[in-house]
Design an enzyme around this catalytic site. Sequence first.
Site, PDB file in Angstrom:
ATOM      1  N   SER A 289     -17.266  48.728  -0.888  1.00  0.00           N
ATOM      2  CA  SER A 289     -17.732  48.118  -2.030  1.00  0.00           C
ATOM      3  C   SER A 289     -18.910  48.858  -2.710  1.00  0.00           C
ATOM      4  O   SER A 289     -18.460  48.800  -3.703  1.00  0.00           O
ATOM      5  CB  SER A 289     -19.457  48.035  -0.815  1.00  0.00           C
ATOM      6  OG  SER A 289     -20.883  47.366  -0.867  1.00  0.00           O
ATOM      7  N   HIS A 316     -16.970  44.669  -1.686  1.00  0.00           N
ATOM      8  CA  HIS A 316     -18.579  43.521  -1.959  1.00  0.00           C
ATOM      9  C   HIS A 316     -18.184  42.714  -3.460  1.00  0.00           C
ATOM     10  O   HIS A 316     -18.969  43.827  -4.392  1.00  0.00           O
ATOM     11  CB  HIS A 316     -19.403  44.316  -1.367  1.00  0.00           C
ATOM     12  CG  HIS A 316     -19.435  44.170   0.116  1.00  0.00           C
ATOM     13  ND1 HIS A 316     -19.446  45.508   0.328  1.00  0.00           N
ATOM     14  CD2 HIS A 316     -18.302  43.315   0.856  1.00  0.00           C
ATOM     15  CE1 HIS A 316     -19.316  44.837   1.788  1.00  0.00           C
ATOM     16  NE2 HIS A 316     -19.099  44.662   2.141  1.00  0.00           N
ATOM     17  N   ASP A 413     -20.085  47.829   6.864  1.00  0.00           N
ATOM     18  CA  ASP A 413     -19.609  46.975   7.005  1.00  0.00           C
ATOM     19  C   ASP A 413     -17.413  47.245   6.943  1.00  0.00           C
ATOM     20  O   ASP A 413     -17.236  47.775   6.096  1.00  0.00           O
ATOM     21  CB  ASP A 413     -18.802  45.684   5.878  1.00  0.00           C
ATOM     22  CG  ASP A 413     -18.382  44.748   5.589  1.00  0.00           C
ATOM     23  OD1 ASP A 413     -18.236  44.067   6.973  1.00  0.00           O
ATOM     24  OD2 ASP A 413     -17.813  44.059   4.405  1.00  0.00           O
TER      25      ASP A 413
END
Length: 470
Positions: A289, A316, A413
């Site tokens: 991310s 992301h 995540d």
Amino acid sequence: MAVYQVLVVDDSAFMRKIVTDLIEADPEFKVAATASTGKEAIEKAVDLQPDVITMDVEMPEMNGLDALKSIMQKSSVPVIMLSGINEQGMKETIMALEAGAFDFIRKPSISHDQDIAQVGKALVERMRAAMNEIKRKADREESLKRTREIQEHLLRQSQRVQRDAPAQVHREPAQKRIDPVQPVSRPKNEPSEQPQSKVLQRNMPLADQKKERSEKKLEAAKSPDRIPNTREAKVPKPIKPLPTPKELRNAEPIRSAMEQTAASTSQPIPKAVTGTEGTFNKIVAIGCSTGGPRALKTLLEELPADLPAPVIIVQHMPPNFTRSLAQRLNTFSPLHVVEAEEGMVLKKGSAYIAPGGYHIVVSKAADGKYILKLTEQHPVNGHRPSVDTMFESLLPFTSLQRHLVLLTGMGSDGARMMKKLYEAGVTSTFAENEETCVVYGMPRSAVELQCVRHLLPLQEIAPKLVQAVK
């Protein structure tokens, strides 16, 4: 509560006003100044030394990318890029992330109030994450400094003890004192224990004793039944040298080969997986991310073109930006890097980046080939694409050697499904360590779940991953 000072940079006065209002809606942040060009931004960054900067990508005179590079040379202030969704803006945003920008958000649509609110929330979230990372790194440096000081203190203490210890005085070993032999008085009627010959010998003059000993030696030498003196007769045998470590190492493959030959007579040698499961039996899955584009560049540059596995990546990012990311990474990596599309057949030596706005899952077609599927199901952990969703799709494929990697990123995540795959016997799990992460969030979550086999600085992940896969 600490109030962080922000420098807002944008060539549009209207956009500077919108961004300022979005930032100051949160009491933790205050806009200290604004700038309308890249050059002005560089000057104010030096003069004001703000805690964080928001930087428009496309500006006249000097664009945001060039201004960012100049600022990064002089300070480590976190910079968050604001990008339009045009082709040039997206391309320069990816380059800005490679150059050291903390993160980016797309510019809000002026005609949609809801969009402006969402962008404001995302902007403050990233600024807060940047401040938290600065604090975390400062705390870590302080902790390391204290540890070094304690170690140095203990070392000095140890050296002082050794220096002050009294020197050991070297003494010659004491000579054993031999007392003169005193004659033992015996009763007259007690027989003497010594043989008569010894008694006679003692009473002989010294010259006669030597003559008698010489004569006895001569007689013994002439005797055919003489038993040789062990000390005189023993010939030392040559000592066989011990095997060197190199010889021991060379002996191991020979023993191993002999064992394998013996084993082959009783059971068949296992074959590589082929046939219905495609042309590979290994797969690499990567999640990241905040800070991910820069980390992916470092990682993918070191993965060879003949990597015997496909690489699936979830970064992301909002829609459209992932295509620019794939194109950019493809120029650096020996792998063939593309943005994933529905139904793509997986091939070894290729990397597939999940498109923004879609979950990506690995599936198996009727012909036995592995393919990619894209879904628009609800976000998972607040993200679409989600690393957890991608990892979860690998659970059924137990015949594949699955290698999982979590790089820098906010949140958790990917950690939950890494744990599940780890418990299911996945081949290897990697995570970027705190030292090199832009944000030590996703990797830390996996470490806390105790499902990371290799916790490494970013630059060491690629060699270890290649070793594991090959």
